[in-house]
Write a protein that holds these residues in place. Structure first.
Motif, short mmCIF file in Angstrom:
data_model
loop_
_atom_site.label_atom_id
_atom_site.label_comp_id
_atom_site.label_asym_id
_atom_site.label_seq_id
_atom_site.Cartn_x
_atom_site.Cartn_y
_atom_site.Cartn_z
N TYR A 40 47.67 46.74 37.72
CA TYR A 40 47.29 45.33 37.72
C TYR A 40 48.47 44.45 38.12
O TYR A 40 48.33 43.52 38.91
CB TYR A 40 46.75 44.94 36.35
N SER A 43 49.02 44.76 41.75
CA SER A 43 47.96 44.07 42.49
C SER A 43 48.24 42.58 42.61
O SER A 43 47.98 41.97 43.65
CB SER A 43 46.61 44.26 41.80
N CYS A 50 47.13 41.31 50.96
CA CYS A 50 46.42 42.59 50.84
C CYS A 50 45.74 42.99 52.15
O CYS A 50 45.46 44.17 52.35
CB CYS A 50 45.43 42.57 49.70
N VAL A 83 45.38 50.36 42.34
CA VAL A 83 45.66 49.07 42.99
C VAL A 83 44.59 48.77 44.02
O VAL A 83 44.08 47.65 44.09
CB VAL A 83 47.07 49.07 43.64
N ASP A 86 41.45 47.61 42.31
CA ASP A 86 41.61 46.26 41.78
C ASP A 86 41.54 45.22 42.89
O ASP A 86 40.87 44.20 42.76
CB ASP A 86 42.93 46.14 41.01
N LEU A 87 42.22 45.49 44.00
CA LEU A 87 42.19 44.55 45.13
C LEU A 87 40.78 44.44 45.69
O LEU A 87 40.34 43.34 46.06
CB LEU A 87 43.18 44.99 46.22
#
Length: 94
Positions: A40, A43, A50, A83, A86-87
């Motif tokens: 997190y 991220s 991103c 990651v 999460d993204l």
């Protein structure tokens, strides 16, 4: 590695330094809560750019440049997966 990627790796190093001891002794992979917290935190740093890191391989390459993941392929792969997930969620893909 581009200048931006180097800057991201340095920022990740600073942010993820709190997990260095757990990564060194291998317990980070067994501690799901800490592993997810590290993902997190990573991220948050990666989020603004991103689109440049749009797949797990690119994320793994970036994370592999950090002192936390350097030389630890299993940790690098697991963090890249977390990651990425999460993204994807933050961008409405998950």
């Amino acid at each position: 590695m581009s200048v931006l990627e180097k800057q991201l790796a340095r920022a990740l190093d600073k942010r993820l330094a709190v997990f260095a001891a757990k990564a060194a002794d291998g317990s980070l992979l067994q501690d799901e809560m800490s592993l997810r917290a590290a993902a997190y935190m990573a991220s948050e740093i990666i989020m603004p750019c991103c689109c440049m890191l749009c797949n797990k391989d690119k994320l793994a390459q970036l994370l592999g440049q950090t002192s936390l993941c350097n030389g630890q392929q299993e940790l690098t792969t697991k963090l890249a997966e977390l990651v990425y997930a999460d993204l994807a969620r933050c961008n409405g893909l998950g």
